[in-house]
Design an enzyme around this catalytic site. Structure first.
Site: not given
Ligand code: NAP
Length: 248
Positions: A13, A91, A143, A156, A158
């Site tokens: 991701g 990720n 998270s 989320y 869980a």
């Molecule tokens: P994001 O901006 O929505 O980006 C998600 C990324 O994951 C994208 O590159 C997406 O690809 C990819 N992705 C999603 N599902 C996938 C799958 N099944 N297989 C392969 N790639 C997949 O998310 P983010 O905010 O950067 O979050 C990244 C991680 O950090 C996540 O696990 C999220 O739960 C965690 N997190 C984020 C926050 C926050 O505040 N942002 C806080 C706590 C934890 P596409 O572009 O092709 O869709």
């Protein structure tokens, strides 16, 4: 600084947000980078080119982390292309928020499969090469919601809590083979995932953050770099919150 020189990393991701920041940081520090995305092909192609500018080998793969079979194929292809695999960053993740009363089975299953089962899928596939090399680093993205819960995010929370139990078990099971496994628990980080939150919701979150600001993807990437590098050779089985003191 070249903290990851000679290492190969697989980051799931990474076409956007936190994963993208980690890919850029790792390449900047000398790692060869394989990364995945689900549908953002254009962004992935640009990232691949950008990473190569750091003078490292880099390649993007369209691969659904929620699919066990696709994870198996992916790791085979990465090993064929890169030869080794030293670092895995799980990720990829999604949110499908809803109050429990309204949450559908599909919303529950999608989040579990993308956030938690994906950890099993990828980790299982990298084990053999890491065991053989008696060397490996696994970093799993949880998270702070997995530790404190949040109304409207039962699925989320869980999935993210499950990641912590999974990672602590992996650390205990594989420590004797020099494989380290740690968890990063971000707070509120400015990415596409959090952009859709309404203004009132954002303000509510902000009030709970002692550092009085949201985090940036690069601030998560810095911690991932530390955990992936030889600066953290005695750190395993830990959860590191990166949340501006929101979770203390
Ligand atoms: P994001 O901006 O929505 O980006 C998600 C990324 O994951 C994208 O590159 C997406 O690809 C990819 N992705 C999603 N599902 C996938 C799958 N099944 N297989 C392969 N790639 C997949 O998310 P983010 O905010 O950067 O979050 C990244 C991680 O950090 C996540 O696990 C999220 O739960 C965690 N997190 C984020 C926050 C926050 O505040 N942002 C806080 C706590 C934890 P596409 O572009 O092709 O869709």
């Amino acid at each position: 600084m070249g903290l990851l020189k000679g290492k190969t990393a697989l980051i799931t991701g990474a076409s956007r947000g936190i994963g993208e920041a980690i890919a850029r940081k790792f390449a900047q520090e000398g790692a060869q980078v394989a990364f995945t995305y689900r549908s953002s092909a254009e962004k992935a192609a640009k990232l691949e080119t950008d990473l190569q500018q750091f003078g490292v080998k880099a390649k993007g793969y369209q691969s659904d982390a929620a699919s066990f079979d696709e994870a198996a194929t992916l790791v085979q292809e990465v090993l064929k292309e890169f030869g080794t695999l030293d670092i895995l960053v799980n990720n990829a993740g999604i949110a499908r928020d809803n109050l429990l009363l309204r949450m559908t089975e599909q919303q529950w299953d999608e989040v579990m499969n993308n956030n938690l089962k994906s950890m099993f899928n990828l980790t299982k596939q990298v084990l053999r090469p890491m065991l053989k090399a008696r060397n490996g680093v696994i970093i799993n993205m949880s998270s702070i919601i997995g530790m404190r819960g949040n109304a409207g995010q039962a699925n989320y929370a869980a999935s993210k809590a499950g990641i912590i139990g999974f990672s602590k078990s992996v650390a205990q099971e594989l420590g004797s083979r020099n494989i380290r496994c740690n968890v990063i628990a971000p707070g509120f980080i400015e990415t596409d995932m959090t952009e859709n939150l309404g203004g009132a919701n954002r303000e509510e979150f902000l009030k709970k953050i002692p550092l009085e600001r949201f985090g940036k993807p690069d601030e998560i990437a810095n911690v991932a770099l530390f955990l992936a590098s030889d600066l953290a050779t005695y750190v395993s089985g830990q959860v590191i919150s990166v949340c501006g003191a929101m979770n203390t």
